[in-house]
Design an enzyme around this catalytic site. Structure first.
Site, PDB file in Angstrom:
ATOM      1  N   GLU A   1      60.562  14.924  61.062  1.00 21.18           N
ATOM      2  CA  GLU A   1      59.800  15.458  59.938  1.00 21.18           C
ATOM      3  C   GLU A   1      58.302  15.227  60.131  1.00 21.18           C
ATOM      4  O   GLU A   1      57.882  14.286  60.813  1.00 21.18           O
ATOM      5  CB  GLU A   1      60.276  14.809  58.626  1.00 21.18           C
ATOM      6  CG  GLU A   1      61.690  15.244  58.285  1.00 21.18           C
ATOM      7  CD  GLU A   1      62.275  14.591  57.040  1.00 21.18           C
ATOM      8  OE1 GLU A   1      63.088  15.252  56.381  1.00 21.18           O
ATOM      9  OE2 GLU A   1      61.937  13.440  56.741  1.00 21.18           O
TER      10      GLU A   1
ATOM     11  N   CYS B   1      63.636  -1.803  59.788  1.00 20.55           N
ATOM     12  CA  CYS B   1      63.122  -2.338  58.517  1.00 20.55           C
ATOM     13  C   CYS B   1      64.052  -1.807  57.422  1.00 20.55           C
ATOM     14  O   CYS B   1      64.221  -0.595  57.278  1.00 20.55           O
ATOM     15  CB  CYS B   1      61.691  -1.878  58.267  1.00 20.55           C
ATOM     16  SG  CYS B   1      60.550  -2.342  59.599  1.00 20.55           S
TER      17      CYS B   1
ATOM     18  N   CYS C   1      63.114   1.009  54.766  1.00 20.19           N
ATOM     19  CA  CYS C   1      62.598   2.295  55.256  1.00 20.19           C
ATOM     20  C   CYS C   1      63.760   3.205  55.638  1.00 20.19           C
ATOM     21  O   CYS C   1      64.651   2.807  56.392  1.00 20.19           O
ATOM     22  CB  CYS C   1      61.695   2.051  56.471  1.00 20.19           C
ATOM     23  SG  CYS C   1      61.119   3.562  57.261  1.00 20.19           S
TER      24      CYS C   1
ATOM     25  N   CYS D   1      64.167   5.566  64.473  1.00 14.94           N
ATOM     26  CA  CYS D   1      63.361   4.372  64.729  1.00 14.94           C
ATOM     27  C   CYS D   1      64.299   3.202  64.980  1.00 14.94           C
ATOM     28  O   CYS D   1      65.339   3.087  64.346  1.00 14.94           O
ATOM     29  CB  CYS D   1      62.474   4.071  63.523  1.00 14.94           C
ATOM     30  SG  CYS D   1      61.340   2.686  63.802  1.00 14.94           S
TER      31      CYS D   1
ATOM     32  N   CYS E   1      55.930   7.728  52.035  1.00 10.23           N
ATOM     33  CA  CYS E   1      56.076   6.657  53.032  1.00 10.23           C
ATOM     34  C   CYS E   1      57.477   6.075  52.989  1.00 10.23           C
ATOM     35  O   CYS E   1      57.981   5.713  51.937  1.00 10.23           O
ATOM     36  CB  CYS E   1      55.118   5.507  52.736  1.00 10.23           C
ATOM     37  SG  CYS E   1      53.408   5.975  52.680  1.00 10.23           S
TER      38      CYS E   1
ATOM     39  N   CYS F   1      50.717  13.794  58.727  1.00  3.84           N
ATOM     40  CA  CYS F   1      51.433  12.577  59.087  1.00  3.84           C
ATOM     41  C   CYS F   1      52.516  12.976  60.087  1.00  3.84           C
ATOM     42  O   CYS F   1      53.408  13.771  59.759  1.00  3.84           O
ATOM     43  CB  CYS F   1      52.038  11.985  57.813  1.00  3.84           C
ATOM     44  SG  CYS F   1      53.098  10.553  58.082  1.00  3.84           S
TER      45      CYS F   1
HETATM   46  N1  SAH Z   1      56.705   2.396  62.433  1.00  4.73           N
HETATM   47  C1  SAH Z   1      55.316   2.483  62.089  1.00  4.73           C
HETATM   48  C2  SAH Z   1      54.927   3.857  61.574  1.00  4.73           C
HETATM   49  C3  SAH Z   1      55.584   4.242  60.264  1.00  4.73           C
HETATM   50  S1  SAH Z   1      54.353   4.260  59.057  1.00  4.73           S
HETATM   51  C4  SAH Z   1      54.977   1.410  61.103  1.00  4.73           C
HETATM   52  O1  SAH Z   1      55.861   0.697  60.670  1.00  4.73           O
HETATM   53  O2  SAH Z   1      53.808   1.222  60.802  1.00  4.73           O
HETATM   54  C5  SAH Z   1      55.282   4.296  57.603  1.00  4.73           C
HETATM   55  C6  SAH Z   1      54.763   3.278  56.628  1.00  4.73           C
HETATM   56  O3  SAH Z   1      55.549   3.322  55.423  1.00  4.73           O
HETATM   57  C7  SAH Z   1      54.889   1.864  57.166  1.00  4.73           C
HETATM   58  O4  SAH Z   1      53.821   1.106  56.709  1.00  4.73           O
HETATM   59  C8  SAH Z   1      56.173   1.412  56.497  1.00  4.73           C
HETATM   60  O5  SAH Z   1      56.311   0.027  56.473  1.00  4.73           O
HETATM   61  C9  SAH Z   1      56.031   2.032  55.140  1.00  4.73           C
HETATM   62  N2  SAH Z   1      57.287   2.164  54.416  1.00  4.73           N
HETATM   63  C10 SAH Z   1      58.524   2.154  54.927  1.00  4.73           C
HETATM   64  N3  SAH Z   1      59.431   2.308  53.955  1.00  4.73           N
HETATM   65  C11 SAH Z   1      58.746   2.402  52.811  1.00  4.73           C
HETATM   66  C12 SAH Z   1      59.128   2.603  51.471  1.00  4.73           C
HETATM   67  N4  SAH Z   1      60.408   2.714  51.124  1.00  4.73           N
HETATM   68  N5  SAH Z   1      58.153   2.665  50.535  1.00  4.73           N
HETATM   69  C13 SAH Z   1      56.856   2.577  50.881  1.00  4.73           C
HETATM   70  N6  SAH Z   1      56.433   2.402  52.144  1.00  4.73           N
HETATM   71  C14 SAH Z   1      57.370   2.314  53.091  1.00  4.73           C
END
Ligand code: SAH
Length: 355
Positions: free
Chosen positions: A90, A114, A117, A110, A334, A103
């Site tokens: 996406e 986490c 996410c 991935c 995000c 973005c």
């Molecule tokens: N893998 C990289 C790039 C992804 S950026 C990274 O972790 O930085 C996506 C961003 O959204 C990251 O900061 C991630 O931690 C955040 N994120 C993930 N799940 C989320 C959620 N449920 N709500 C808000 N932010 C989230």
């Protein structure tokens, strides 16, 4: 040229090889057709039809649109693309009054796992190529132009961990800078905190912005929220961030998804401020109330706690902003990008070693 060659994969030199036998000016025409005019080969009108057809045949596009969803009165657009092998990714285009940002995804899925996410919940499929990353930007820029706007900002914050695919990510940065003409200052690479990637990036010539997804300022909590922290703990990560700042003089930001009762307590804000102070990091903290995902029970902090956390940081001299959430209704915000992976799949947790 390699089998995986797609429209936006060749470098200028590789394209020159492909155009051998053509008049030399064709290279400029095709290159600027693709990257300045954002044209599909068939639309590069100053090039003979036979060559346009050859380009289209030898350099197929890599992204097939499956869905294009619109939210925020047309200001947020999420694209779901299918790749040649059936994997899906996406991309999100965000139109603001003063700027347009895309973005992009750097991997299909991935491996960082986490839990909060949606991409992490679904697991890793494969690395994206330079061409697949660049094509996301070109197609979004073309869409933006159709709205009378110019795309100037790219954030590597879509699906995947950019620093686990550093070479392709860097190849795309160079292409966007050299061919599309985007300023390195308008490119931001986000990482979960893969120190080797940050160190490699620090050696690269262009001063791109670095964003680190921090979410916790002590190892115990961060180990839980961001499992890769066990391999790259906070103190080492902060050292790498400080070195990146010293090498680049660029803006460093920390992402902090505020999770109700988990990392939004006054003590969390105090720890974060202390961490920034201890490592003399003039970082900008982006606070994002956690967006809902199917595989994680906890919810985002309510507005009152978000405001309180923000005040605690600013009172301690830490620069922080609360990010307005975009596209939550179309799962474009995000942490919500999962490319339509079924929920069952999301429950399978990949191993932390599967980079
Ligand atoms: N893998 C990289 C790039 C992804 S950026 C990274 O972790 O930085 C996506 C961003 O959204 C990251 O900061 C991630 O931690 C955040 N994120 C993930 N799940 C989320 C959620 N449920 N709500 C808000 N932010 C989230």
């Amino acid at each position: 040229m390699s089998e995986a060659s797609t429209l936006y994969s060749p470098t200028r030199d590789e394209l020159a090889t492909l155009l051998q036998g053509e008049p030399r000016y064709r290279l400029d025409q095709v290159w600027s057709g693709l990257y300045t005019q954002l044209a599909a080969p068939a639309e590069i009108s100053n090039v003979p039809k036979a060559l346009r057809e050859r380009l289209a045949a030898e350099l197929p596009t890599s992204l097939t649109q499956v869905v294009r969803k619109v939210s925020d009165q047309g200001d947020t657009i999420k694209y779901l693309w299918q790749l040649h092998d059936g994997s899906r990714i996406e991309t999100v285009l965000m139109v603001y009054p003063d700027r347009v940002t895309v973005c992009v995804s750097s991997q299909a899925g991935c491996a960082m796992a986490c839990g909060f996410c949606a991409t992490g919940q679904a697991g890793f499929t494969r690395q994206l190529t330079v061409g697949e990353i660049v094509e996301q930007v070109v197609l979004a820029a073309r869409d933006a132009r159709g709205m009378g706007r110019r795309l100037a900002n790219v954030v590597y914050m879509g699906m995947g961990e950019p620093m686990a695919n550093e070479a392709a990510v860097w190849g795309s940065v160079e292409r966007l800078h050299q061919a599309v003409g985007l300023s390195a200052r308008h490119l931001t690479i986000s990482t979960v905190g893969l120190i080797p990637g940050i160190r490699t990036l620090a050696q690269r010539p262009l001063p791109v912005n670095l964003a680190v997804s921090l979410h916790a300022a002590n190892d115990e909590l961060r180990d839980e929220l961001v499992p890769i922290n066990k391999r790259y703990p906070l103190d080492d990560l902060m050292d790498a961030c400080a070195d990146y700042l010293a090498a680049k003089g660029r803006r460093l930001s920390f992402e902090w998804a505020l999770i109700d009762g988990v990392n939004d307590r006054p003590s969390d804000a105090a720890e974060l401020a202390a961490l920034c102070r201890r490592f003399r990091l003039p970082a900008h903290v982006n606070l994002i109330p956690l967006n809902p995902t199917p595989g994680y029970p906890t919810v985002g902090s309510p507005p009152s706690k978000v405001q309180a956390f923000h005040s605690l940081l600013t009172d301690r001299g830490v620069n922080a902003t609360v990010r307005r959430n975009r596209g939550t209704d179309i799962d474009a915000a995000c942490g919500q990008l999962a490319a339509g992976q079924p929920v069952e799949l999301r429950k399978q947790r990949p191993s932390n070693n599967a980079e």
